[in-house]
Motif scaffolding. Sequence first.
Motif, PDB file in Angstrom:
ATOM      1  N   GLN A   4       0.842  -1.190   0.000  1.00  0.00           N
ATOM      2  CA  GLN A   4       0.000   0.000   0.000  1.00  0.00           C
ATOM      3  C   GLN A   4       0.881   1.245   0.000  1.00  0.00           C
ATOM      4  O   GLN A   4       1.960   1.268   0.579  1.00  0.00           O
ATOM      5  N   SER A   5       0.421   2.254  -0.621  1.00  0.00           N
ATOM      6  CA  SER A   5       1.130   3.538  -0.597  1.00  0.00           C
ATOM      7  C   SER A   5       0.770   4.297   0.660  1.00  0.00           C
ATOM      8  O   SER A   5      -0.399   4.422   1.009  1.00  0.00           O
ATOM      9  N   GLY A   6       1.784   4.813   1.326  1.00  0.00           N
ATOM     10  CA  GLY A   6       1.529   5.565   2.546  1.00  0.00           C
ATOM     11  C   GLY A   6       0.646   6.785   2.305  1.00  0.00           C
ATOM     12  O   GLY A   6      -0.029   7.254   3.202  1.00  0.00           O
ATOM     13  N   THR A   7       0.643   7.340   1.087  1.00  0.00           N
ATOM     14  CA  THR A   7      -0.146   8.537   0.820  1.00  0.00           C
ATOM     15  C   THR A   7      -1.637   8.238   0.789  1.00  0.00           C
ATOM     16  O   THR A   7      -2.452   9.148   0.885  1.00  0.00           O
ATOM     17  N   GLY A  13       4.287   7.486   5.338  1.00  0.00           N
ATOM     18  CA  GLY A  13       5.667   7.081   5.502  1.00  0.00           C
ATOM     19  C   GLY A  13       5.881   5.622   5.853  1.00  0.00           C
ATOM     20  O   GLY A  13       6.981   5.239   6.248  1.00  0.00           O
ATOM     21  N   VAL A  14       4.864   4.776   5.718  1.00  0.00           N
ATOM     22  CA  VAL A  14       4.998   3.345   6.005  1.00  0.00           C
ATOM     23  C   VAL A  14       4.369   2.554   4.872  1.00  0.00           C
ATOM     24  O   VAL A  14       3.555   3.067   4.099  1.00  0.00           O
ATOM     25  N   ASP A  15       4.755   1.281   4.784  1.00  0.00           N
ATOM     26  CA  ASP A  15       4.133   0.417   3.767  1.00  0.00           C
ATOM     27  C   ASP A  15       2.674   0.144   4.103  1.00  0.00           C
ATOM     28  O   ASP A  15       1.822   0.096   3.204  1.00  0.00           O
ATOM     29  N   LEU A 153      10.465  -3.825  16.649  1.00  0.00           N
ATOM     30  CA  LEU A 153       9.666  -2.697  17.106  1.00  0.00           C
ATOM     31  C   LEU A 153      10.453  -1.403  17.004  1.00  0.00           C
ATOM     32  O   LEU A 153      11.589  -1.298  17.498  1.00  0.00           O
ATOM     33  N   GLY A 154       9.839  -0.406  16.370  1.00  0.00           N
ATOM     34  CA  GLY A 154      10.465   0.901  16.271  1.00  0.00           C
ATOM     35  C   GLY A 154      10.361   1.654  17.587  1.00  0.00           C
ATOM     36  O   GLY A 154       9.375   1.525  18.319  1.00  0.00           O
ATOM     37  N   GLU A 155      11.355   2.447  17.906  1.00  0.00           N
ATOM     38  CA  GLU A 155      11.348   3.219  19.132  1.00  0.00           C
ATOM     39  C   GLU A 155      10.642   4.547  18.911  1.00  0.00           C
ATOM     40  O   GLU A 155      10.744   5.158  17.843  1.00  0.00           O
ATOM     41  N   GLN A 156       9.884   4.970  19.963  1.00  0.00           N
ATOM     42  CA  GLN A 156       9.146   6.231  19.930  1.00  0.00           C
ATOM     43  C   GLN A 156       8.254   6.292  18.690  1.00  0.00           C
ATOM     44  O   GLN A 156       7.340   5.498  18.552  1.00  0.00           O
ATOM     45  N   ASP A 157       8.533   7.206  17.769  1.00  0.00           N
ATOM     46  CA  ASP A 157       7.634   7.374  16.623  1.00  0.00           C
ATOM     47  C   ASP A 157       8.114   6.629  15.382  1.00  0.00           C
ATOM     48  O   ASP A 157       7.507   6.730  14.316  1.00  0.00           O
ATOM     49  N   ARG A 179       2.933   1.433  10.890  1.00  0.00           N
ATOM     50  CA  ARG A 179       2.733   2.305  12.052  1.00  0.00           C
ATOM     51  C   ARG A 179       2.349   1.476  13.279  1.00  0.00           C
ATOM     52  O   ARG A 179       2.852   1.712  14.366  1.00  0.00           O
ATOM     53  N   TRP A 180       1.453   0.529  13.080  1.00  0.00           N
ATOM     54  CA  TRP A 180       0.966  -0.351  14.156  1.00  0.00           C
ATOM     55  C   TRP A 180       1.246  -1.800  13.778  1.00  0.00           C
ATOM     56  O   TRP A 180       1.080  -2.179  12.606  1.00  0.00           O
ATOM     57  N   VAL A 181       1.620  -2.614  14.771  1.00  0.00           N
ATOM     58  CA  VAL A 181       1.752  -4.047  14.557  1.00  0.00           C
ATOM     59  C   VAL A 181       0.980  -4.764  15.656  1.00  0.00           C
ATOM     60  O   VAL A 181       1.036  -4.374  16.831  1.00  0.00           O
ATOM     61  N   VAL A 182       0.244  -5.784  15.254  1.00  0.00           N
ATOM     62  CA  VAL A 182      -0.577  -6.547  16.198  1.00  0.00           C
ATOM     63  C   VAL A 182      -0.210  -8.016  16.086  1.00  0.00           C
ATOM     64  O   VAL A 182      -0.245  -8.594  14.991  1.00  0.00           O
ATOM     65  N   ASP A 183       0.146  -8.601  17.207  1.00  0.00           N
ATOM     66  CA  ASP A 183       0.450 -10.027  17.257  1.00  0.00           C
ATOM     67  C   ASP A 183      -0.846 -10.791  17.479  1.00  0.00           C
ATOM     68  O   ASP A 183      -1.478 -10.682  18.526  1.00  0.00           O
TER      69      ASP A 183
END
Length: 584
Positions: A4-7, A13-15, A153-157, A179-183
């Motif tokens: 997916q395009s982040g726009t 800014g993420v896939d 996991l990315g730190e902060q933002d 932006r979000w990851v769910v296990d």
Amino acid sequence: MSRQSGTDSMFAGVDYDVVIAGGGLAGLCLAKQLKDEHPSLSILVCERERSPIPLSAFKVGESTVEVGAHYFAETIGLRDYLEEKHLEKLGLRYFYGGGGSGLHEEAEFGVNRFLPAKSYQLARGSMEEHLRVVVEGTGAVLTQGVKVLDIDLGEQDAAHRVTYQSDEEGSQETTVTCRWVVDATGRHRLLQRKLGLAKRYPKPHNSVWFRLEGRLDTDKAVDAGRTDWHDRIHESRWHSTNHFMFEGGWVWAIPLAPDHTSVGIVVSDDLHPVTKFNRIEKAIDFVVERVPGFDPAIRELPVLDFRVLKNYSHSSQQVFSHDRWACVGDAGVFADPYYSVGSNLIGYANSFVTEMIGRDHAETFDEGFVRYANRWFLSLAEGLTLNIQGSYAFHDNAVIMSLKTIWDYYVGWSFSDPQFYGKTYLDESASTTLSSLGAHAVSTQGTIMNLFQAWARSYRGVFDFDYIDYYDDLPTLARLFTQNLPGSETPAFGAVLTSVRDGLDRIEELAHVIFYLALEDALPERLEEIRSRGWLNVSAVSLDPERWEQDGLFAPKSRARLDEVKALEEELRSLYRTSSAVGK
């Protein structure tokens, strides 16, 4: 698979805005819920199992109760599908015996007709296959046959990085950002293990289960000539989640559409080591010893699968994070299955995640809400499991277990369930108000559990019963159930508050009645003394008279309602007869 395009997403800014690792029941429902509430979200679901999924021999967790059924039917929008493809459930049903001369001689606790709020028995394979189609129809990306190898996991933002690999020969690893990851990887618990968050319960409990091709029908376990036994139920007992109780555990028999049966054994390890039933032949023998009438049918039906699960219940130090990750379904917690609450917990966790992602996009997502959500959700899951597992040692005691079930239904139907239907748990302020209001009932919950345990140890057998219908025979409980059922719209907080207040009063009155009954059996010489003291502080009830003054039993903390207690006592006493075999 195209990214997916982040726009085109809620977050730039993420896939993908959200990557869900695991496309089972929890992960697929979360994807559907997120797309319904936030259509612009870009979502990737990574699932290891490819279609087609085995329809009846797939995953355990077939039985739902009202909250979970409401979540699937209304929140996820599956009502028509559930009505067409799955079996309506005839409530939870309990037989207390542990293996006697006949099932008709065991005390039975259940309902004789379908309840006003529907619940379902789910054939998990067909359910999850259908959800795959539904989720892809929302525009989410579902990739099958891939194993999630790592979540960085990315730190902060900073964005998270999810690495997965296809099961196709020669495939390369793929890494995407989100932006979000769910296990939602189930018992693999990828994040929980990586972050060292796992929590175990103090006493291990084990389970095995298997699916049979054909009906293992509870009604057919009793000779047709026993007309009184057959006629007291208007519908087929096969449609219930049937519990066959014995000291230290229970056996389940659950129907699956179209004509299959799920059978399971659940036990406390200290009373029944798993080696007693860890092979299919031994498991069938174990069931036959405890459920009279299932032999020879259980030996004649083809076995579709068999699985052993040791120490099945687990919790977590944390399931939600302000750093934009979460664990849902079995990847977060696995409560004891006795009350079929697994789907309830999926509904709560997924709704918390959906709320958090919405707040993140609105830039109102804060650490305080995450701390609250973790505390609220984990307290619920852990409280359910500890309450359930505290009674395994006296599962064969029909009188105490029936009263404990009545107590638990009072608490669930009048205090816990309205918070789901009213979505108050997603509002920290509303939830804090309800929690403060229910604090006395929460403290009483542990006290009543201790009372049941002490009563079981000193049980003399003053009371017994043949059959209790927990809806038709308990009008107060039935009223609490129906008044809290959701309508076409989410109830206003004021309505939830009024109903919960009513329920909490009834819970306190029930505690008085249970105490009276326990005294009449275990300490009959003290019953009239207690009655003469009038209204009690029920958070201090016990079978230890030396502690009554010290614990504040005679210092009540609420308004006296002795007329209501008297009426409720008459209602409950009508369910039991006084036994002529006291002490035998």
